[in-house]
Enzyme design. Structure first.
Site, PDB file in Angstrom:
ATOM      1  N   SER A  43       5.849  34.545  33.593  1.00  8.85           N
ATOM      2  CA  SER A  43       5.790  35.976  33.867  1.00  8.85           C
ATOM      3  C   SER A  43       6.338  36.779  32.691  1.00  8.85           C
ATOM      4  CB  SER A  43       6.550  36.297  35.162  1.00  8.85           C
ATOM      5  OG  SER A  43       6.329  37.644  35.544  1.00  8.85           O
ATOM      6  N   LYS A  48      -2.540  39.429  28.971  1.00 13.06           N
ATOM      7  CA  LYS A  48      -1.199  40.007  28.824  1.00 13.06           C
ATOM      8  C   LYS A  48      -1.147  41.244  27.938  1.00 13.06           C
ATOM      9  CE  LYS A  48      -0.152  36.723  25.108  1.00 13.06           C
ATOM     10  NZ  LYS A  48       0.729  35.642  24.640  1.00 13.06           N
ATOM     11  N   LYS A  62       7.525  42.915  31.913  1.00 10.53           N
ATOM     12  CA  LYS A  62       6.708  44.051  32.364  1.00 10.53           C
ATOM     13  C   LYS A  62       6.453  44.008  33.867  1.00 10.53           C
ATOM     14  CE  LYS A  62       4.602  44.908  27.881  1.00 10.53           C
ATOM     15  NZ  LYS A  62       5.594  44.084  27.171  1.00 10.53           N
TER      16      LYS A  62
END
Length: 274
Positions: A125, A85, A128
């Site tokens: 999620s 991430k 971004k």
């Protein structure tokens, strides 16, 4: 109230995953799959409290690992929190983001669908994934599409304070090293949420989802990062250093696409997009 379920948490040794494991282990059986050996320590901690928590060191990119785990545990609920991430790192190594965030998710979906016991599949999620400007965001968006097309549920986070690699952990390190707090742009704004808020959102999504939805927490107004840094330096007397926006960054981020805002339904402290 989630009770007596077999729950697989991938990335369960991470900052958000471990808190999910702690909360869900009270009333359920939890299996952790994580590339980190920290999963073992977490399972020991919770097992000593009388909770059923088992670890497996492994990678969601490995089909055989995923297959063996599913055959052994046969989860009723899968929470996929395993991901790369960090935006800048994925710009340098995009193939790693694709192989974990997309291919790893496909491995889990493919294997989970083989078992009739599966009730729900949740994908963690990021904001971004909206208005894409980075490889990491693109991999998360693709993961959302895959999960939605397989009848799973998406939980979309803003920036999670205190999570590994978050703004606050960077500033904490800079504070500990007597360094200036770095800010990329004076106009940069971000949605912020805490780890407990993030976990509440995931658990709410498990309880309320029927498949194909996106759950998003109401986070109010965005924070101006420079103003946030100024509040901190009022107490620490640190300097603030402007370092300029990185190529893969955006000045602001959105939690929903424009068309999603039209379809979003408010429920308590959440938005649900069907």
């Amino acid at each position: 109230m989630l009770k007596n379920k077999r729950i697989l948490v991938t990335g369960g040794a991470g900052s958000i995953g471990s808190e999910l494991v702690r909360q869900l282990s009270v009333n359920n059986k939890i299996f952790i799959l994580d590339i980190s050996e920290n999963a073992y320590g977490l399972s020991q901690e919770l097992s000593q409290k009388g909770y059923w928590v088992k670890p497996r060191v492994g990678d969601i990119r490995n089909k055989e690992t995923v297959k063996d785990l599913m055959e052994d545990f046969k989860p009723q609920i899968v929470i996929n929190a395993a991901a790369y991430k960090e935006v800048s790192t994925m710009e340098m190594y995009p193939e790693e983001g694709v192989s974990t965030n997309i291919v790893g998710t496909m491995n889990l979906l493919h294997e989970a669908k083989r078992w009739e016991c599966l009730e729900k599949f949740l994908f963690i999620s990021s904001d971004k994934a909206v208005n894409l400007n980075s490889v990491m965001g693109g991999t998360k968006r693709m993961g959302e599409i895959l999960v939605k097309n397989h009848g799973g549920t998406i939980v979309r986070f803003g920036n999670v304070l205190g999570s590994r690699g978050s703004l606050t952990t960077i500033w904490q390190r800079q504070h500990d090293n007597n360094e200036p707090l770095t800010v990329t742009d004076p106009n940069m704004t971000r949605y912020m949420m805490t780890i407990p808020q993030a976990c509440t959102l995931v658990i709410k999504a498990i309880e309320e989802s029927h498949g194909g939805e996106i759950f998003i927490m109401k986070m109010g107004e965005k924070y101006n990062i420079l103003e946030l840094a100024k509040r901190i330096t009022e107490k620490t007397n640190q300097e603030i250093k402007m370092i300029g926006i990185r190529q893969d960054e955006t000045i602001t981020e959105e939690i929903m696409f424009a068309e999603e805002r039209i379809r979003a339904v408010e429920q308590d402290n959440f938005y649900i997009i069907k």
